[in-house]
Design an enzyme around this catalytic site. Structure first.
Site, mmCIF file in Angstrom:
data_model
loop_
_atom_site.group_PDB
_atom_site.id
_atom_site.type_symbol
_atom_site.label_atom_id
_atom_site.label_comp_id
_atom_site.label_asym_id
_atom_site.label_seq_id
_atom_site.Cartn_x
_atom_site.Cartn_y
_atom_site.Cartn_z
ATOM 1 N N ASP A 102 0.865 -1.176 0.000
ATOM 2 C CA ASP A 102 0.000 0.000 0.000
ATOM 3 C C ASP A 102 0.902 1.225 0.000
ATOM 4 O OD1 ASP A 102 -2.387 1.591 0.492
ATOM 5 O OD2 ASP A 102 -3.205 -0.227 1.409
ATOM 6 N N ASP A 201 -3.164 4.660 -2.381
ATOM 7 C CA ASP A 201 -4.289 5.167 -1.603
ATOM 8 C C ASP A 201 -4.808 6.474 -2.197
ATOM 9 O OD1 ASP A 201 -5.703 4.739 0.992
ATOM 10 O OD2 ASP A 201 -4.876 6.703 1.483
ATOM 11 N N GLU A 254 -6.583 3.526 -5.834
ATOM 12 C CA GLU A 254 -7.899 3.704 -5.230
ATOM 13 C C GLU A 254 -8.390 5.082 -5.643
ATOM 14 O OE1 GLU A 254 -9.992 3.844 -0.821
ATOM 15 O OE2 GLU A 254 -8.165 4.943 -1.252
ATOM 16 N N HIS A 323 -10.955 -3.364 3.659
ATOM 17 C CA HIS A 323 -10.846 -2.971 5.067
ATOM 18 C C HIS A 323 -11.672 -1.729 5.404
ATOM 19 C CE1 HIS A 323 -8.197 -0.424 2.849
ATOM 20 N NE2 HIS A 323 -8.045 0.363 3.890
ATOM 21 N N ASP A 324 -12.286 -1.100 4.392
ATOM 22 C CA ASP A 324 -13.094 0.102 4.642
ATOM 23 C C ASP A 324 -14.591 -0.164 4.521
ATOM 24 O OD1 ASP A 324 -10.828 1.708 4.893
ATOM 25 O OD2 ASP A 324 -10.850 2.293 2.780
#
Ligand code: ISL
Ligand code: CA
Length: 544
Positions: A102, A201, A254, A323-324
């Site tokens: 990430d 991200d 993302e 994870h969100d």
């Protein structure tokens, strides 16, 4: 063959997301870590995945569980050491598993040395961030934060700094060439260690075109000044040309608030920017603009959205969980009578679509949302901030509790359930976040032993996809059907597959095409040939 050796490794890859804090704890401190991940590599190999995407493991004070980085070239001691990380990379490599890291470059932690120097008045580092004076007692502009509240916080010097996320995450100033140099140097540092790419991200918001006031927007005032700006495209193109293209990387970005057309601009192959984009439209199918305010989920809308993205993008990055987000069985399936069938259906759907499929830890077990009894059990900074915002709206505790518990990101962050023991095989200590009671039957150990488990369905489905040219590379076409049943074909030169997904909990009469059912989440004897059963998934082959 020349063609296959030049082919990009990730085109047929299946990628597994690890949220390190919740994956496996090796030393009993209740927090997942890198040695824990290493111990589970054989499990991942056996599952059949090709790469892991590791949520951040860099040094971090952990206010946003690692999405607030304080040192990009070191490992958070909670997770282990640099030697552990190098061992993870080399062990994975030996097993044929790539590691994608990430990369969070919209902001750093406020505890990063750069920000600390900036606060101390070092002029060089002040230019790494956005410091501005207030406007006559008011904030520098009217922008909102993704986590609720305003995007500016006052420093001890009386000026303000910009943070699109929490105040512990100051935004980097991408107008500054020094920031470009620092971050590309960090990318090289990790690529030289042998990682295979990055998940970037919130990549489409990094370049702020101006800091002017934004149009008032109920969710995110200010976004027109930083979403998908030309400056952002320029930066990504330069990352690609100057760094990524020198390695065999896979770069998935993302992209928040993204539409198919904008996502195409970020990821079309000939534009040489990103390889793939994570979009959110299907995740937001049941939200009223802000995820905290939910509306009813309609499978027909979900299907429509997936179809649109399948039609638009070269390589959609397909996912149903991360994870969100809340767990996919809670979101799009059924956690009651059809828990198992719907988890298998969602697996089938995710792996049948065109693009690169991602799964999130625990998804392969059918893990469900956290069974939190109150806000006290939550750990997510976003949930805390939203609770404050909802308080300002004068919502009473019981209402805030209901709103937050059904949507909190902690729903997906509960520890992976490896067995039915007290610590679920995740830890021998006190877990950092509550473990679900359903670990008694949703866990790796018991699902491994049950031939018909969700876990074994994932294995079979992964194996199936790996051996199917149509699923890996074939074209995609939706077929007319009742609107809450998703039927489509995947077709390669000598194979046509009809994919059936009944996204409802009732029988559905549909038209059947093709010759032979070759894969299904209902056993041979249970299947009907006149209608689809609740949450039925099947693949029908046809000769062409
Ligand atoms: O979950 C969300 C908010 O309700 C999303 O909008 C999320 O904040 C957005 O997708 C950006 O997420 C990424 O960046 C955040 C981090 O907290 C998330 O975990 C990460 O995936 C800030 O770095
Ligand atoms: Ca640990």
């Amino acid at each position: 063959m020349a063609a296959s050796s030049t082919k990009k490794w990730w085109k047929n890859a299946i990628i597994y997301q690890i949220y390190p804090r919740s994956f496996c704890d090796s030393n009993g401190d209740g927090i997942g870590d890198i040695p824990g991940i290493i111990s589970k590599l054989p499990y991942l190999k056996d599952l059949g995945i090709d790469a892991i995407w590791l949520s951040p493991v860099y040094s971090s004070p952990g206010y946003d569980n690692g999405y607030d980085i304080s040192d990009y070239k070191n490992i958070n001691p909670e997770f282990g050491t640099m030697e552990d990380m190098e061992r993870l990379i080399s062990r994975s490599k030996r097993l044929g598993i790539k590691v994608v890291m990430d990369l969070v470059i919209n902001h750093t932690s406020d505890e990063h040395e750069w920000f600390q120097k900036a606060l101390a008045g070092d002029p060089k580092y002040r230019e790494y961030y956005y410091f501005r004076d207030g406007k006559g007692g008011r904030l520098p502009n009217n922008w909102g934060s993704f986590f609720g509240g305003r995007a500016w916080t006052k420093t001890d010097n009386g000026d303000y700094y910009l943070h699109l996320f929490s105040k512990k995450q100051p935004d980097l100033n991408w107008h500054n060439p020094d920031v470009y140099k620092e971050i590309t140097d960090i990318m090289q540092f990790w690529l030289d260690k042998g990682i295979a790419g990055f998940r970037c991200d919130v990549i489409n918001i990094i370049y702020k075109e101006s800091l002017a006031d934004g149009k008032r927007h109920f969710a995110l005032t200010g976004k027109e000044h930083y979403l998908n700006t030309d400056g952002c495209h320029d930066l990504i193109r330069r990352f690609n040309e100057e760094v990524w293209s020198k390695y065999k990387t896979f770069i998935v970005g993302e992209a928040v608030f993204i539409t198919p057309d904008k996502a195409k601009l970020l990821s079309d192959e000939d534009r040489k920017e990103l390889d793939a984009v994570f979009f959110f439209e299907h995740m937001d199918v049941d939200s009223r603009g802000i995820k905290w305010f939910k509306k009813k989920y309609h499978p027909s809308k979900f299907i429509k959205i997936l179809d649109k993205w399948q039609e638009t993008l070269d390589v959609p990055a397909n996912y149903l969980e991360n994870h969100d987000q809340i767990r996919s069985v809670n979101h799009f399936g059924n956690t009651g009578k059809y828990w198992e069938k719907s988890a298998k259906l969602l697996c089938g759907l995710n792996f049948s679509l065109r693009g690169v499929p991602f799964i999130y830890e625990g998804e392969e077990l059918g893990m469900t949302n956290g069974d939190f009894s109150g806000l006290r059990e939550l750990r997510d900074i976003e949930s805390f901030n939203i609770n404050q915002s909802l308080k300002r709206l004068l919502l009473v505790h019981s209402v805030r509790r209901r709103i937050i518990l059904r949507t909190t990101r902690d729903n997906a962050r509960t520890p992976v359930q490896w067995d039915s023991s007290e610590g679920a095989g995740f830890t021998t200590g006190q877990p950092w976040l509550k473990i679900n009671a359903n670990k008694s039957y949703i866990n790796v150990e018991s699902e491994s032993q049950d031939e018909n488990s969700i876990l074994n369905f994932y294995k079979k489905m992964i194996e199936f996809r790996k051996n199917s040219q149509a699923l890996q590379e074939g074209s995609y076409r939706r077929i007319a059907s009742p609107s809450d049943v998703y039927i489509f074909t995947r077709e390669s030169t000598d194979e046509r597959l009809y994919i059936y997904c009944n996204l409802t909990s009732i029988n559905r009469a549909v038209e059947f095409y093709g010759d032979k059912v070759i894969f299904s989440n209902y056993g041979d004897n249970e299947r009907e040939d006149f209608y689809l059963k609740p949450y039925e998934y099947r693949i029908v082959a046809s000769n062409i």
